[in-house]
Scaffold this motif. Sequence first.
Motif, PDB file in Angstrom:
ATOM      1  N   THR A  85       0.914  -1.017  -0.014  1.00 21.72           N
ATOM      2  CA  THR A  85      -0.003  -0.123   0.077  1.00 21.72           C
ATOM      3  C   THR A  85       0.832   1.452  -0.116  1.00 21.72           C
TER       4      THR A  85
ATOM      5  N   THR B 259      -7.055  -4.081   1.173  1.00 22.14           N
ATOM      6  CA  THR B 259      -6.840  -2.946   0.004  1.00 22.14           C
ATOM      7  C   THR B 259      -5.411  -3.038  -0.081  1.00 22.14           C
ATOM      8  N   ALA B 260      -4.889  -3.065  -1.501  1.00 22.70           N
ATOM      9  CA  ALA B 260      -3.579  -3.163  -1.720  1.00 22.70           C
ATOM     10  C   ALA B 260      -3.303  -3.533  -3.117  1.00 22.70           C
TER      11      ALA B 260
ATOM     12  N   THR C 170      -9.221  -3.418  -4.219  1.00 24.62           N
ATOM     13  CA  THR C 170      -9.849  -2.685  -3.471  1.00 24.62           C
ATOM     14  C   THR C 170     -11.186  -3.073  -2.755  1.00 24.62           C
TER      15      THR C 170
END
Length: 113
Positions: A39, A89-90, A110
């Motif tokens: 991230t 998320t990443a 996401t």
Amino acid sequence: VQLQASGGGLVQPGGSLRLSCAASGSVFRFDEMAWFRQTPVKQRELVARINPGGGTNYADSVKGRFTISRDNAANTLYLQMNSLKPEDTAVYYCNRSPPLYPWGQGTQVTVSS
């Protein structure tokens, strides 16, 4: 060696996604392979890895929710992600474990309502 990850997208919390990674130009079947994620505020971390014989290892944060697998005949690595959380998320990448090949573009995951 080229690694092409795909399958990411936008999903609601609790949903599922299946990522794929196509490896070309490598002796894929002899490599321990892994999925990593990154991230903007966190350095790249190991998510899961699988050895040539199929033995697996997972980060504590994904244990019980993610499953890594491989198809040696197709030179393809997979990551089945269930019960997704916003903190998953990443951008997800695949590579040898430990990393050896050039990083591909990754695939964005996401998790948001």
